[in-house]
Design a protein around this motif. Structure first.
Motif, mmCIF file in Angstrom:
data_model
loop_
_atom_site.group_PDB
_atom_site.id
_atom_site.type_symbol
_atom_site.label_atom_id
_atom_site.label_comp_id
_atom_site.label_asym_id
_atom_site.label_seq_id
_atom_site.Cartn_x
_atom_site.Cartn_y
_atom_site.Cartn_z
ATOM 1 N N GLU A 102 1.629 3.830 -4.699
ATOM 2 C CA GLU A 102 0.303 3.451 -5.197
ATOM 3 C C GLU A 102 0.359 2.813 -6.572
ATOM 4 O OE1 GLU A 102 -4.057 5.509 -6.212
ATOM 5 O OE2 GLU A 102 -2.413 6.716 -5.401
ATOM 6 N N THR A 103 1.209 3.366 -7.456
ATOM 7 C CA THR A 103 1.271 2.872 -8.837
ATOM 8 C C THR A 103 2.598 2.194 -9.179
ATOM 9 O OG1 THR A 103 2.154 4.959 -9.701
ATOM 10 C CG2 THR A 103 -0.252 4.752 -9.523
ATOM 11 N N GLY A 104 3.623 2.424 -8.373
ATOM 12 C CA GLY A 104 4.941 1.884 -8.683
ATOM 13 C C GLY A 104 5.698 2.684 -9.716
ATOM 14 N N LEU A 105 5.127 3.789 -10.179
ATOM 15 C CA LEU A 105 5.803 4.608 -11.181
ATOM 16 C C LEU A 105 6.937 5.414 -10.552
ATOM 17 C CD1 LEU A 105 2.745 5.985 -13.201
ATOM 18 C CD2 LEU A 105 4.224 4.043 -13.767
ATOM 19 N N ALA A 106 8.030 5.526 -11.297
ATOM 20 C CA ALA A 106 9.157 6.324 -10.821
ATOM 21 C C ALA A 106 8.789 7.795 -10.828
ATOM 22 C CB ALA A 106 10.376 6.074 -11.691
ATOM 23 N N LYS A 107 9.001 8.475 -9.697
ATOM 24 C CA LYS A 107 8.627 9.873 -9.563
ATOM 25 C C LYS A 107 9.813 10.813 -9.626
ATOM 26 C CE LYS A 107 4.187 9.427 -9.136
ATOM 27 N NZ LYS A 107 3.279 10.026 -10.127
ATOM 28 N N ALA A 108 10.939 10.389 -9.060
ATOM 29 C CA ALA A 108 12.073 11.315 -9.000
ATOM 30 C C ALA A 108 13.382 10.564 -8.861
ATOM 31 C CB ALA A 108 11.909 12.288 -7.836
#
Length: 337
Positions: A102-108
């Motif tokens: 959804e945001t393209g942010l790195a999660k893990a």
């Protein structure tokens, strides 16, 4: 009004990942569903990025895919440096980075050392065998005696009632050790063989799991009604199957035709052989609910032969959709813990 804050990326070790992801029915279903999504056209999957590092006998592959509706996607970096065992190091390594779809942010960051790749590869083999082998298959021939051969066998037991195993390895001692260890660990009858003909002659399912650069299996070795899963050819220089296995079998199926033509077994066919080889994709078969061994659909009905002598072959090169699927499962289970 407060500014939105970005969550820090979580890092998980191989030990943490091994505690939550393994060869189980839910993981099998996750990989099956990923194949179905691919067959339905619900996946964005770019070509593999591959780089050879010849002076170190190494290679690096990068795979990714986005599955519509899934909250995350993964990018996997998978190095293979094949001089490492002489240094006391593993030849395969790797990690996956999981991002929000959804945001393209790195999660893990899943620092799994290649573990998730090994698991999803084994589960893909089980999905292929479930779809293509005879339901009464009980005897397995393993060509190769490494980690993936062992995992393929364990995953296969999720979908077939396996009773006996025959194994062949280039290194005879390794094959014999594999047979002893597997028999003790799984409680199956396991025999080691010196020849490829001998290991195949009684098989219901044959699994090739080697890094071979020259074909090992030829059509004359295949007993009637057998299913073959070939998963060792995943780069341009590797091959496990002679061309006649593809052209003379009843059904040839791959995980990705485009990848098979570059990295898999289809690349070994000349122009005339390629024209003679009808190619199916596993995801499309699953999405359509089509089981090849039950015959062609005819007016909504399917036919079934009493004695199924047909030969099916699956070429699995490993797809980015499998990586995103298994990484998403891992992240969900890690979050639950």
């Amino acid at each position: 009004m407060t500014e939105p804050t970005q969550e820090s990326m979580q890092t998980y070790s191989r030990e943490q990942i091994e505690q939550v992801v393994g060869l189980d029915a839910t993981a099998l279903g996750t990989i099956r569903d990923a194949f179905i999504a691919l067959g339905q056209g619900k996946v964005v999957q770019p070509p593999i990025l591959s780089m050879a590092i010849e002076e170190a006998n190494g290679e690096v592959d990068v795979k990714t895919a986005h599955i519509q509706g899934l909250k995350h996607f993964a990018i996997k970096i998978s190095p293979g440096f094949f001089n490492n065992p002489a240094r006391g190091l593993p030849s395969l390594n790797g990690l996956m980075v999981v991002f929000s779809a959804e945001t393209g942010l790195a999660k893990a960051l899943l620092d799994d050392g290649g573990y998730l790749t090994a698991i999803r590869t084994a589960l893909a083999g089980a999905v292929a065998a479930e779809a293509l082998s005879r339901p009464d298959s009980k005897r397995v021939a393993l060509i190769g005696a490494g980690e993936q051969a062992s995992l393929q066998l364990e995953a296969l037991r999720l979908v077939r009632d396996i009773e006996s195993v025959d194994v062949w390895a280039r290194d005879k001692e390794r094959g014999e050790r594999f047979a002893r260890d597997t028999e003790q660990r799984l409680g199956l009858t396991v025999r080691s063989h010196d020849s490829l003909h001998a290991v195949c002659q009684n098989a219901d399912i044959i699994i090739t799991a080697t890094p071979s650069h020259t074909p090992l299996l030829e059509y004359s070795m295949l007993p009637e009604g057998v299913h073959v899963t070939a998963m060792g050819s995943d780069s341009p220089e590797k091959r496990e199957l002679e061309a006649d296995v593809l052209t003379d079998c009843d059904y040839f199926v791959c995980d990705s035709r485009a990848q098979s033509e570059i990295n898999g077994e289809l690349k070994g066919l000349d122009e005339d052989q390629a024209k003679a080889c009808e190619v199916y994709e596993l995801g499309k078969l699953l999405a359509d609910g089509r089981r090849l061994r039950e015959g062609e659909k005819n007016s909504g009905e399917q036919t079934e032969t009493a004695t199924d002598t047909r030969i099916t072959v699956a070429d699995l090169t490993g797809t980015g959709v499998q990586d995103t699927a298994i990484a998403s499962l891992a992240l969900a289970r890690l979050a639950q813990r």
